[in-house]
Scaffold this motif. Sequence first.
Motif, PDB file in Angstrom:
ATOM      1  N   LEU A 470     -23.548  -3.893  18.644  1.00 23.78           N
ATOM      2  CA  LEU A 470     -23.727  -2.443  18.749  1.00 23.78           C
ATOM      3  C   LEU A 470     -24.842  -2.083  19.729  1.00 23.78           C
ATOM      4  O   LEU A 470     -24.765  -1.078  20.432  1.00 23.78           O
ATOM      5  CB  LEU A 470     -24.020  -1.830  17.372  1.00 23.78           C
ATOM      6  CG  LEU A 470     -22.791  -1.722  16.448  1.00 23.78           C
ATOM      7  CD1 LEU A 470     -23.210  -1.357  15.033  1.00 23.78           C
ATOM      8  CD2 LEU A 470     -21.813  -0.670  16.987  1.00 23.78           C
ATOM      9  N   LYS A 495     -25.218   8.193  22.746  1.00 16.78           N
ATOM     10  CA  LYS A 495     -25.354   6.819  22.258  1.00 16.78           C
ATOM     11  C   LYS A 495     -25.068   6.763  20.763  1.00 16.78           C
ATOM     12  O   LYS A 495     -24.351   5.888  20.273  1.00 16.78           O
ATOM     13  CB  LYS A 495     -26.816   6.366  22.473  1.00 16.78           C
ATOM     14  CG  LYS A 495     -26.985   5.435  23.601  1.00 16.78           C
ATOM     15  CD  LYS A 495     -28.399   4.965  23.872  1.00 16.78           C
ATOM     16  CE  LYS A 495     -29.502   5.246  22.944  1.00 16.78           C
ATOM     17  NZ  LYS A 495     -30.815   4.768  23.459  1.00 16.78           N
ATOM     18  N   MET A 496     -25.647   7.731  20.039  1.00 19.54           N
ATOM     19  CA  MET A 496     -25.475   7.778  18.603  1.00 19.54           C
ATOM     20  C   MET A 496     -23.991   7.996  18.241  1.00 19.54           C
ATOM     21  O   MET A 496     -23.454   7.319  17.363  1.00 19.54           O
ATOM     22  CB  MET A 496     -26.318   8.913  18.035  1.00 19.54           C
ATOM     23  CG  MET A 496     -26.275   8.990  16.532  1.00 19.54           C
ATOM     24  SD  MET A 496     -27.122  10.462  15.979  1.00 19.54           S
ATOM     25  CE  MET A 496     -26.049  11.723  16.603  1.00 19.54           C
ATOM     26  N   ASP A 499     -21.985   4.874  19.022  1.00 18.02           N
ATOM     27  CA  ASP A 499     -22.382   3.853  18.047  1.00 18.02           C
ATOM     28  C   ASP A 499     -21.710   4.106  16.700  1.00 18.02           C
ATOM     29  O   ASP A 499     -21.150   3.195  16.088  1.00 18.02           O
ATOM     30  CB  ASP A 499     -23.917   3.897  17.910  1.00 18.02           C
ATOM     31  CG  ASP A 499     -24.456   2.860  16.952  1.00 18.02           C
ATOM     32  OD1 ASP A 499     -25.056   1.877  17.418  1.00 18.02           O
ATOM     33  OD2 ASP A 499     -24.266   3.030  15.725  1.00 18.02           O
ATOM     34  N   GLU A 500     -21.756   5.359  16.256  1.00 16.70           N
ATOM     35  CA  GLU A 500     -21.165   5.686  14.950  1.00 16.70           C
ATOM     36  C   GLU A 500     -19.653   5.456  14.961  1.00 16.70           C
ATOM     37  O   GLU A 500     -19.081   4.964  13.986  1.00 16.70           O
ATOM     38  CB  GLU A 500     -21.451   7.153  14.583  1.00 16.70           C
ATOM     39  CG  GLU A 500     -22.929   7.449  14.322  1.00 16.70           C
ATOM     40  CD  GLU A 500     -23.469   6.796  13.045  1.00 16.70           C
ATOM     41  OE1 GLU A 500     -22.664   6.356  12.202  1.00 16.70           O
ATOM     42  OE2 GLU A 500     -24.707   6.722  12.910  1.00 16.70           O
ATOM     43  N   GLN A 503     -19.094   1.766  14.737  1.00 17.74           N
ATOM     44  CA  GLN A 503     -19.341   1.318  13.360  1.00 17.74           C
ATOM     45  C   GLN A 503     -18.117   1.521  12.498  1.00 17.74           C
ATOM     46  O   GLN A 503     -17.771   0.668  11.683  1.00 17.74           O
ATOM     47  CB  GLN A 503     -20.463   2.151  12.746  1.00 17.74           C
ATOM     48  CG  GLN A 503     -21.828   1.697  13.083  1.00 17.74           C
ATOM     49  CD  GLN A 503     -22.828   2.469  12.225  1.00 17.74           C
ATOM     50  OE1 GLN A 503     -22.658   2.625  11.022  1.00 17.74           O
ATOM     51  NE2 GLN A 503     -23.868   2.961  12.877  1.00 17.74           N
ATOM     52  N   LEU A 558     -21.955   9.645   6.706  1.00 18.76           N
ATOM     53  CA  LEU A 558     -22.595  10.578   7.639  1.00 18.76           C
ATOM     54  C   LEU A 558     -22.078  10.479   9.062  1.00 18.76           C
ATOM     55  O   LEU A 558     -22.235  11.401   9.844  1.00 18.76           O
ATOM     56  CB  LEU A 558     -24.105  10.251   7.704  1.00 18.76           C
ATOM     57  CG  LEU A 558     -25.017  10.946   6.738  1.00 18.76           C
ATOM     58  CD1 LEU A 558     -26.421  10.380   6.930  1.00 18.76           C
ATOM     59  CD2 LEU A 558     -25.022  12.442   7.005  1.00 18.76           C
ATOM     60  N   GLY A 559     -21.495   9.317   9.372  1.00 17.18           N
ATOM     61  CA  GLY A 559     -21.166   9.005  10.766  1.00 17.18           C
ATOM     62  C   GLY A 559     -20.352  10.076  11.464  1.00 17.18           C
ATOM     63  O   GLY A 559     -20.718  10.539  12.545  1.00 17.18           O
ATOM     64  N   LEU A 562     -22.262  13.161  12.217  1.00 22.54           N
ATOM     65  CA  LEU A 562     -23.187  13.010  13.350  1.00 22.54           C
ATOM     66  C   LEU A 562     -22.420  13.098  14.681  1.00 22.54           C
ATOM     67  O   LEU A 562     -22.863  13.771  15.622  1.00 22.54           O
ATOM     68  CB  LEU A 562     -23.929  11.672  13.269  1.00 22.54           C
ATOM     69  CG  LEU A 562     -24.917  11.538  12.098  1.00 22.54           C
ATOM     70  CD1 LEU A 562     -25.522  10.141  12.074  1.00 22.54           C
ATOM     71  CD2 LEU A 562     -26.032  12.584  12.201  1.00 22.54           C
TER      72      LEU A 562
ATOM     73  N   ASP B  21     -29.846  -0.237  12.903  1.00 20.23           N
ATOM     74  CA  ASP B  21     -28.415   0.045  13.033  1.00 20.23           C
ATOM     75  C   ASP B  21     -27.614  -0.763  12.028  1.00 20.23           C
ATOM     76  O   ASP B  21     -28.186  -1.346  11.103  1.00 20.23           O
ATOM     77  CB  ASP B  21     -27.948  -0.180  14.472  1.00 20.23           C
ATOM     78  CG  ASP B  21     -28.030  -1.629  14.898  1.00 20.23           C
ATOM     79  OD1 ASP B  21     -28.413  -2.485  14.052  1.00 20.23           O
ATOM     80  OD2 ASP B  21     -27.724  -1.933  16.069  1.00 20.23           O
ATOM     81  N   LEU B  22     -26.312  -0.814  12.223  1.00 18.78           N
ATOM     82  CA  LEU B  22     -25.453  -1.510  11.266  1.00 18.78           C
ATOM     83  C   LEU B  22     -25.859  -2.982  11.135  1.00 18.78           C
ATOM     84  O   LEU B  22     -25.729  -3.574  10.066  1.00 18.78           O
ATOM     85  CB  LEU B  22     -23.993  -1.397  11.745  1.00 18.78           C
ATOM     86  CG  LEU B  22     -22.944  -1.837  10.739  1.00 18.78           C
ATOM     87  CD1 LEU B  22     -22.976  -0.976   9.487  1.00 18.78           C
ATOM     88  CD2 LEU B  22     -21.551  -1.772  11.371  1.00 18.78           C
ATOM     89  N   TYR B  51     -34.293   3.862  17.427  1.00 17.83           N
ATOM     90  CA  TYR B  51     -32.937   4.303  17.117  1.00 17.83           C
ATOM     91  C   TYR B  51     -32.672   4.072  15.649  1.00 17.83           C
ATOM     92  O   TYR B  51     -33.059   3.036  15.098  1.00 17.83           O
ATOM     93  CB  TYR B  51     -31.919   3.510  17.963  1.00 17.83           C
ATOM     94  CG  TYR B  51     -30.497   3.914  17.684  1.00 17.83           C
ATOM     95  CD1 TYR B  51     -29.988   5.099  18.213  1.00 17.83           C
ATOM     96  CD2 TYR B  51     -29.676   3.139  16.865  1.00 17.83           C
ATOM     97  CE1 TYR B  51     -28.687   5.493  17.929  1.00 17.83           C
ATOM     98  CE2 TYR B  51     -28.380   3.530  16.590  1.00 17.83           C
ATOM     99  CZ  TYR B  51     -27.891   4.710  17.123  1.00 17.83           C
ATOM    100  OH  TYR B  51     -26.615   5.111  16.842  1.00 17.83           O
ATOM    101  N   ASP B  53     -29.307   4.697  12.901  1.00  9.86           N
ATOM    102  CA  ASP B  53     -27.947   5.223  12.783  1.00  9.86           C
ATOM    103  C   ASP B  53     -27.681   5.670  11.355  1.00  9.86           C
ATOM    104  O   ASP B  53     -28.582   5.677  10.516  1.00  9.86           O
ATOM    105  CB  ASP B  53     -26.930   4.180  13.251  1.00  9.86           C
ATOM    106  CG  ASP B  53     -26.779   3.043  12.270  1.00  9.86           C
ATOM    107  OD1 ASP B  53     -27.564   2.994  11.278  1.00  9.86           O
ATOM    108  OD2 ASP B  53     -25.890   2.198  12.469  1.00  9.86           O
ATOM    109  N   SER B  54     -26.448   6.018  11.072  1.00 10.62           N
ATOM    110  CA  SER B  54     -26.128   6.557   9.753  1.00 10.62           C
ATOM    111  C   SER B  54     -26.327   5.502   8.661  1.00 10.62           C
ATOM    112  O   SER B  54     -26.665   5.844   7.528  1.00 10.62           O
ATOM    113  CB  SER B  54     -24.698   7.085   9.727  1.00 10.62           C
ATOM    114  OG  SER B  54     -23.790   6.054  10.028  1.00 10.62           O
ATOM    115  N   LEU B  89     -30.088  16.185  12.227  1.00  3.69           N
ATOM    116  CA  LEU B  89     -28.629  16.355  12.347  1.00  3.69           C
ATOM    117  C   LEU B  89     -27.955  16.116  10.992  1.00  3.69           C
ATOM    118  O   LEU B  89     -26.967  16.756  10.657  1.00  3.69           O
ATOM    119  CB  LEU B  89     -28.052  15.372  13.374  1.00  3.69           C
ATOM    120  CG  LEU B  89     -28.256  15.723  14.850  1.00  3.69           C
ATOM    121  CD1 LEU B  89     -27.816  14.549  15.722  1.00  3.69           C
ATOM    122  CD2 LEU B  89     -27.462  16.976  15.218  1.00  3.69           C
TER     123      LEU B  89
END
Lengths: 594, 110
Positions: A470, A495-496, A499-500, A503, A558-559, A562, B21-22, B51, B53-54, B89
């Motif tokens: 990732l 990017k977020m 990335d999400e 994932q 949440l992904g 977002l 991250d993941l 960074y 992530d979720s 967010l």
Amino acid sequence: MARQAPKQTAAEKALPPDVHAGREVRDHLGLLAEMTREFTASSDYKTVAHSALARISNYMGAEAASLFLVSDTGEALVCSACYGPVDITGLNISANTGVVGAAVAAREGALVRDVSENVDFGAAVDAKTGFKTRSLLVAPLVLGTDCLGAIEVINRIGGDGLFDSEDLLLLETLAGAAALAISNFRLTHKIVQQERNQHELELAAEIQRDLLPQPSSRDFPIHGINIPARSVSGDFFDIMPMPDGRIWFNVADVSGKGMNAALLMAKTSSLFRCLAKSAEDPGQLLNAINNELCETNFHGMFVTMVGGIFHPGTGLLQITNAGHEPPLHFDLRTERFIAIPADAPPLGIAQDIAGPDGFPVTELFLAGGMLYVFTDGLTEATTFGGGMLGIDGVRALIRDHAEESPDLRLKSIAGAVKLPGQSLRDDLTLLVVEDMGIAPIGAKPPIDAQLSVEDGQIMRVRIPARPDRLKLIRSATEQAAKYCEAPESWIFDLKMAVDEACQNIIRHAYGNKGDGDIMIDYSRERDALVVDIMDFADAVDPETVKSRNLSEVRPGGLGVHLIKSVCDDARFVPPPPGVGNLFKLTKSLPNKVS
Amino acid sequence: MSYEIRNVNGAAVVALNGDVDLQTSPLVRQKLLESLEGNTRVVVDLSAVNYIDSSGVASLVEAFQVSRKKGASFALASVSSAAMRVLSLARLDKVFTIHPSVEAATAAQG
């Protein structure tokens, strides 16, 4: 009313016994020739008829003559011309009554030698006009099985002032010629009237053509074509660019044909142009047009319409379909079609039927595809093979001509149902909206697509679908965004989002097994960066990938929220062959600070 | 990503560094839950997080929920702009207790 009808036919009695008779025949023929010449030479019916009656009166030595014609309804006889001391032009007498009426009904001439000896002679007209009728001749204007009316001649000048049966014979001969002349005159008049109507139709058609938009330039995203079945059309289309870059368009079909349909078309077209300037979306616009049309009674006529607005920067289309043939969204990559059915009724039928937001609006992203809007003149057209083209035929034509330039493509599709030199059964209108700035991967771009240097694909990444990759994906995304000169905060959000999305592929599409790949295409499309994120797993039901309610504080889910928070558009679109799922992210690039 | 756990004024301060991250969030989750097992006050220092992530946010949420059940105190400190962007967010910036510095966090907890 008593009358003396001749028992002999005109032919039997037209054989004079002496040398004077020869001269009489020549004179009669001369008069006939003169009258025929006058009738055919002039278009002024009344003058010619008056002149003919004058000739007949003079030739027969009569005081007065009148021409009565059967009215349009057949219920009356109207004096359309007369000659003599009293003008009775316009006099209207009931058919089947009087000497004239009886002659017309029986199609036989009548002689009332001395009206003083005829107790049935109706002196009503004499009483009105002060004219004294002594002797009367009537000859019907017979032509084939029709009787157009009759010529009446009154009072011989000189002698005892009374007519005899030879006078009737002469009048009958003259009446035969007059009937032919009148009939010819009417035919000529009808042809002239038809030519005048045709000319007016041509003028109307010319005005209609002027209401249609000018042909679009090759790099414009919307093109249309209209082929009327007759000189005037009930179909129309319009394309109207707005100052903010959006483009309004419509395709419509007015119920019925001919001049009244053309008038309703002109009204609807004007309403569209006028009301579009202040409308937010096509649902509002078509609702406003509907209410305006309902204010005017068009005798049960109505209009089906697809109205839409296209945002060329993002490829977003907003469409409202009011009772019209469903438009087709054609995805070039998959060659799949999606029909957009009518979810509003035709316009002009019922007022105030929509809610406060107007009619329903369908939104879709062209994403390199095309939208075809057409009238039933296309689907119901007859092909060269003789059958109806139908919706499957339309789809096949769209596929077959997909690689032609839009202008040529529309002509090719219309040309498949219209033989050169032959007219269509129904008006045909076809319009296409397409994303000009997008070159779909795997499909050949339209041959005239003009991609500028900064547009198009930036890079493609194929990488194992594993959590430890990732960071590389974020790095690739950062580089693609930097290539577009995007600012730091913008890059972070993209990017977020990428990335999400990745994932989700790792966890849901591949179930954390780490045995598949992710492929990402980064493309610059006009003023947006588009990221196509593809996997090679089984198809995911997009319904299962949704944002969750954020008021509920819990880990996970949440992904998608977002992603949607930071992108202009994020959705699953039909994937190209060999790809499992395609998730498309679109994020508008901020305006460059100059 | 790396992490460091230290004791400041009697609170366990978990400092995260790099990308959450993941790949790394399972480790973050584990360290946060471990910290909550032995401490009634936990502060997460997010100043060096580039960074998150979720899944990283989910780890924070889970630790927060565990702390509430245990009656422990759980706060975030010195949140980097990248982490703050994601928290806002996710509309979690009003859910977590956030302090401008680790010192402020431990002082508030004390």
